[in-house]
Design a protein around this motif. Sequence first.
Motif, PDB file in Angstrom:
ATOM      1  N   ASP A  81      40.842  47.109  51.547  1.00 54.73           N
ATOM      2  CA  ASP A  81      41.756  46.128  51.011  1.00 54.73           C
ATOM      3  C   ASP A  81      40.863  45.158  49.940  1.00 54.73           C
ATOM      4  O   ASP A  81      41.580  44.671  49.230  1.00 54.73           O
ATOM      5  N   TYR A  82      39.633  44.866  50.411  1.00 56.26           N
ATOM      6  CA  TYR A  82      38.702  44.000  49.444  1.00 56.26           C
ATOM      7  C   TYR A  82      38.551  44.549  48.073  1.00 56.26           C
ATOM      8  O   TYR A  82      38.662  43.889  47.028  1.00 56.26           O
ATOM      9  N   SER A  83      38.591  46.103  48.062  1.00 53.41           N
ATOM     10  CA  SER A  83      38.699  46.596  46.541  1.00 53.41           C
ATOM     11  C   SER A  83      39.976  46.413  46.059  1.00 53.41           C
ATOM     12  O   SER A  83      39.891  46.297  44.819  1.00 53.41           O
ATOM     13  N   VAL A  84      41.099  46.366  46.781  1.00 52.67           N
ATOM     14  CA  VAL A  84      42.240  46.150  46.058  1.00 52.67           C
ATOM     15  C   VAL A  84      42.610  44.575  45.648  1.00 52.67           C
ATOM     16  O   VAL A  84      42.882  44.538  44.585  1.00 52.67           O
ATOM     17  N   CYS A  89      42.370  40.449  41.410  1.00 50.11           N
ATOM     18  CA  CYS A  89      41.830  39.407  40.966  1.00 50.11           C
ATOM     19  C   CYS A  89      40.505  39.369  39.968  1.00 50.11           C
ATOM     20  O   CYS A  89      39.407  38.357  39.970  1.00 50.11           O
ATOM     21  N   GLY A  90      40.087  40.673  39.815  1.00 54.08           N
ATOM     22  CA  GLY A  90      38.699  40.744  39.143  1.00 54.08           C
ATOM     23  C   GLY A  90      38.269  39.932  38.066  1.00 54.08           C
ATOM     24  O   GLY A  90      37.341  39.674  37.662  1.00 54.08           O
ATOM     25  N   SER A  91      39.232  39.668  37.162  1.00 56.25           N
ATOM     26  CA  SER A  91      39.079  39.056  35.781  1.00 56.25           C
ATOM     27  C   SER A  91      38.540  37.584  35.986  1.00 56.25           C
ATOM     28  O   SER A  91      38.169  36.920  35.335  1.00 56.25           O
ATOM     29  N   THR A  92      38.799  37.017  37.423  1.00 57.32           N
ATOM     30  CA  THR A  92      38.487  35.503  37.658  1.00 57.32           C
ATOM     31  C   THR A  92      37.094  35.630  38.314  1.00 57.32           C
ATOM     32  O   THR A  92      36.352  34.432  38.459  1.00 57.32           O
ATOM     33  N   ALA A  93      36.305  36.627  38.757  1.00 52.26           N
ATOM     34  CA  ALA A  93      35.283  36.642  39.197  1.00 52.26           C
ATOM     35  C   ALA A  93      33.876  36.613  38.577  1.00 52.26           C
ATOM     36  O   ALA A  93      34.101  37.127  37.171  1.00 52.26           O
ATOM     37  N   VAL A  94      33.277  35.635  38.708  1.00 48.66           N
ATOM     38  CA  VAL A  94      32.063  35.156  37.800  1.00 48.66           C
ATOM     39  C   VAL A  94      30.707  35.757  38.591  1.00 48.66           C
ATOM     40  O   VAL A  94      29.859  35.604  37.890  1.00 48.66           O
ATOM     41  N   GLU A  95      30.841  36.019  39.849  1.00 45.61           N
ATOM     42  CA  GLU A  95      29.450  36.430  40.520  1.00 45.61           C
ATOM     43  C   GLU A  95      29.683  37.457  41.338  1.00 45.61           C
ATOM     44  O   GLU A  95      30.970  37.622  41.987  1.00 45.61           O
ATOM     45  N   ALA A 109      31.763  48.043  44.995  1.00 40.59           N
ATOM     46  CA  ALA A 109      30.929  47.972  43.732  1.00 40.59           C
ATOM     47  C   ALA A 109      31.688  48.521  42.866  1.00 40.59           C
ATOM     48  O   ALA A 109      31.529  48.179  41.697  1.00 40.59           O
ATOM     49  N   LYS A 110      32.148  49.782  42.983  1.00 41.32           N
ATOM     50  CA  LYS A 110      32.922  50.564  42.194  1.00 41.32           C
ATOM     51  C   LYS A 110      34.126  49.906  41.492  1.00 41.32           C
ATOM     52  O   LYS A 110      34.422  49.917  40.225  1.00 41.32           O
ATOM     53  N   ALA A 111      34.774  49.145  42.295  1.00 42.28           N
ATOM     54  CA  ALA A 111      35.983  48.305  41.947  1.00 42.28           C
ATOM     55  C   ALA A 111      35.657  47.203  41.156  1.00 42.28           C
ATOM     56  O   ALA A 111      36.020  46.779  40.166  1.00 42.28           O
ATOM     57  N   VAL A 112      34.640  46.450  41.536  1.00 40.34           N
ATOM     58  CA  VAL A 112      33.797  45.365  40.617  1.00 40.34           C
ATOM     59  C   VAL A 112      33.384  45.872  39.260  1.00 40.34           C
ATOM     60  O   VAL A 112      33.747  45.345  38.329  1.00 40.34           O
TER      61      VAL A 112
END
Length: 392
Positions: A81-84, A89-95, A109-112
């Motif tokens: 679920d967290y990978s989904v 929302c990955g484009s907003t992640a800055v850290e 980590a692969k999803a990130v």
Amino acid sequence: MEPQRTLTDLPFEVLDLIFKALAYKDLRGRWPPYTVYHYSKDKLSLAETCEYLGQAFAYHSRDIYKKAIYDRSSPYISERDYSVIVSLCGSTAVEYVGSPGCNWSAEVAKAVGQYCPNLQRVRFQVYLDNGDILISLIHKAKNAIKSLDFGYASHDPLRIGSNIMHKIPELPLLKTLTLDSFRVDEAYEIQRFLSIEELFLQSHYSHIEDLKTLNLFKVCAPLKKLRILTVIGVHIISETDEDEAIPEFPALEHFKLSSCIISMEFPSCPKLKILDISCTKCHIEGLVCKSVLKQGKDLERLIVESRPSQFDNESLLEVIQKFRKLRYFNVPIRKIKFDLLYATELVNVLRENGVTKEDPLELVLDEVSKIHWLHHWLSYISGSNIIKARVY
């Protein structure tokens, strides 16, 4: 008859309210730990229904998932679920934070690595089989990363990973680099990152006499923007028996050494304000004092906790005379003897430097008996309150 309307006909602002209504609350009316992410299975199920609702979920979560960190010990959210969530929302992640133990998941980590191109801060540990995943993650965000913090899982020999420094791509915006339990044999890779302003290096060591040797100043010489340098657990030594001409460090303002051995002279750092040499050893007579006196006149804070003691009466006074802005001086005083004449010299030099009782010199010494003698002689001198002497 009007066509039937569906959720996908609603604007994001309305769907935002619907997602808020689906946020999970436990029966006691308190948010469980993962509601800092406003997570609920119902919200995620709705988001997965179609691309538009996935985009609406990303709009709803725009300020929530800026830090990608997965705690697999939590019962509230699965890795899948967290990978989904990361994929939406990955484009907003800055850290990104990932390390062995509860904060590591290969799936996440692969999803990130796939969906987070805008990471500015990346922190992780390398162990047996995660190096390539992490390198892929860095490659994805290489044009955004400003801070990189990683180390090797040296506490567990069975999980130690291979070197990855040579695989890290160019990071044009990198300002801060932290290497914990770093390998000395890959130290020269640091020279590729010319934009670094803050560098933290800590080697893996068990005893100070067994430290790995490193020509620290040659490693760091190309880093002309370096302002803050912290080094723990290395033997700083030249690679040859001949004196090396190490160029000055033009931007360095804060330099800290801890649990190191010093066997070569420091370069000049004209903008240095803080020099902290703590818990170090230097067996070359006068080397530390000579290195200190090479620094620019802006030095404000000086800590020299090195053994054996490096300062005598003459060299202590020489340091205080040169650095007119010095207001904190922590120094071992085994070789120093206080009498009325010497205490008077100290006070006179400090007055010439512009030191006042409102802005005194804090002199931190390591022998109680000598502190008592210094206080005794200062009591005979008018205006001696410009020195605040104490034992550490």
